[in-house]
Design an enzyme around this catalytic site. Sequence first.
Site, PDB file in Angstrom:
ATOM      1  N   ASN A 185      -6.185  70.809  62.223  1.00 54.01           N
ATOM      2  CA  ASN A 185      -5.089  71.399  62.992  1.00 54.01           C
ATOM      3  C   ASN A 185      -4.355  70.273  63.699  1.00 54.01           C
ATOM      4  OD1 ASN A 185      -4.257  72.463  66.010  1.00 54.01           O
ATOM      5  ND2 ASN A 185      -3.803  73.961  64.429  1.00 54.01           N
ATOM      6  N   ARG A 190       0.332  69.457  75.729  1.00 54.71           N
ATOM      7  CA  ARG A 190       0.549  68.418  76.722  1.00 54.71           C
ATOM      8  C   ARG A 190      -0.787  67.903  77.253  1.00 54.71           C
ATOM      9  NH1 ARG A 190       3.063  72.339  81.422  1.00 54.71           N
ATOM     10  NH2 ARG A 190       1.114  72.743  82.543  1.00 54.71           N
ATOM     11  N   TRP A 203      -4.973  72.961  76.039  1.00 55.74           N
ATOM     12  CA  TRP A 203      -4.744  73.830  74.882  1.00 55.74           C
ATOM     13  C   TRP A 203      -5.146  75.254  75.233  1.00 55.74           C
ATOM     14  CZ3 TRP A 203      -7.801  69.947  71.488  1.00 55.74           C
ATOM     15  CH2 TRP A 203      -9.124  69.852  71.918  1.00 55.74           C
ATOM     16  N   ARG A 207      -4.599  78.919  70.558  1.00 51.25           N
ATOM     17  CA  ARG A 207      -4.113  77.834  69.713  1.00 51.25           C
ATOM     18  C   ARG A 207      -5.245  77.240  68.877  1.00 51.25           C
ATOM     19  NH1 ARG A 207       0.791  75.853  71.590  1.00 51.25           N
ATOM     20  NH2 ARG A 207       0.863  74.797  69.575  1.00 51.25           N
ATOM     21  N   GLY A 208      -4.860  76.602  67.758  1.00 53.26           N
ATOM     22  CA  GLY A 208      -5.844  76.079  66.817  1.00 53.26           C
ATOM     23  C   GLY A 208      -6.751  75.020  67.406  1.00 53.26           C
ATOM     24  N   GLU A 249      -1.137  71.292  59.202  1.00 59.66           N
ATOM     25  CA  GLU A 249       0.171  70.748  59.543  1.00 59.66           C
ATOM     26  C   GLU A 249       0.378  69.361  58.945  1.00 59.66           C
ATOM     27  OE1 GLU A 249      -0.925  73.835  62.504  1.00 59.66           O
ATOM     28  OE2 GLU A 249      -1.944  72.058  61.686  1.00 59.66           O
ATOM     29  N   ASP A 298       7.617  73.550  83.667  1.00 58.95           N
ATOM     30  CA  ASP A 298       7.435  74.094  82.326  1.00 58.95           C
ATOM     31  C   ASP A 298       8.767  74.582  81.757  1.00 58.95           C
ATOM     32  OD1 ASP A 298       6.114  75.134  80.000  1.00 58.95           O
ATOM     33  OD2 ASP A 298       4.316  75.365  81.222  1.00 58.95           O
TER      34      ASP A 298
END
Length: 502
Positions: A185, A190, A203, A207-208, A249, A298
Amino acid sequence: MRSLPSFPSLRSFLEWCAETDQFQRVADPVSVIHQMTAVHRNVLERQGPVLQFDQPLLPGGAPSDVPVVVNLFGTTARVAAGLGVTLEGLDDLGAFLAALRSPTPPDGMRDALSRWPMLKAALATRPKILRSAPVQSVVLESDDVDLCALPIQTHWPGDAGPLITWPVVVTRPFDSEAADVSRYNAGVYRAQVLDHNRLIMRWLPHRGGAAHHQSWAKQGEKTPVAIILGADPATLLSSALPLPESVSELTFAGALNNARPRLVPAKTVPLMVPADAEIVLEGWVSPNETAPEGPFGDHTGYYNRAEPFPVMEVSAITHRKDPLYLSTYTGRPPDEPAIIGEVFNRLALPTIRAQIPEVHDLWLPPAACSYRMAVVAINKRYPGQARRVMMALWGMLPQFSYTKMIVVVDTDIDPKNWEDIAWALATRMDPVRDVMLIENTPMDYLDFASPQPGLAGKMGIDATIKIDSETSRDWGEVMKTSDKDADFAADLVARLMSGTGS
């Protein structure tokens, strides 16, 4: 499919930007604390070029010998170029991506040959493993590791400290081998700098990277991680695309680049890393140690609160001989994530149409954080169709689970035009009949308007013309000038404005 040359590295893309007058070097000293973000935002709002700060000033005022590159994807045209196409080629690329998700059998030899670009792209995903690489020209380990020597920005006055904002974070699950790149992955998460060799890895649970970390933590093991700083544009954008979990990816970037991705074994962790990147931070994320991350500005335009996230100990820094540091900021739109989101939304339209065929066009306004609100134009044929489309978007497509307002309009309304939207809302929507409210649905926990973190309501507004059983009244006829009269008027006014009319 690809109409621009391949960009195997960040540097090759910067060279193309320079050749097309989209790159500018900044000789003035600029501080990485707040100043660089202010300059970047000013240039981005002007749709300006990529900037390279040649004299970044570290905290304390000392100059860094590592230039900082910002505003890489500050225009939609550069985002498209990073994907290998012009803006005009985005629709074809979107159709190609939709076909890769749901390929159909070829109809005869002619059709099979026409699909050769798709086959070539699939073959390009096989990585090429190198023994040495530019990104490992310099290797720093042990006491030589010093994150504070890198020009990592502190972006906003209320930020907790230096924050890495364009990292491509590479992980793999516990039950995989380093050579099995197809299970990797790569995500953009950040990372807050704690000290000279420690980071906080932010993370989120869905998420992966977080899933991979959990697979190692359940075994009581540290997670091997490689943070890529300054990857090629295809890898950067692939890491940000909402790809299926089964698609790596890193290998997908090869499909975008029409070239096999060049990888090299990392020096201190069992992972493969992009050979042509600028900098790689290698290390291990603890299975149980956390530290408060934030607050940081953010994409919502607000500071998020400090929350505990896992700590990473950096075991090595490898880089090119004269590395570049790629950075960006996040804040109230416009920012680079919002601009990238505009392009990704356009790429997603063919995939959305494949699942919801009546969708004619769709817009996620950047000002609404690029995902909190959607305006959808549909080819309406039957009563209740607008509500069906709303529920299909919320239920069938994961990327819309955080979209809290959907406005559905007819095809004569431009969903990207606020005046058209306002007219449709004012003339085709009744607040009692045409507003659908749903309680307790998933929501981004950064949405401070939600009653509970992670749970909020959703609103669907049917601003289409009502037909059949949707209304008991005859609907008014929309006024429109005929095409013939419109052409006559356009020609006459053009002559009048140019001074040649009688």
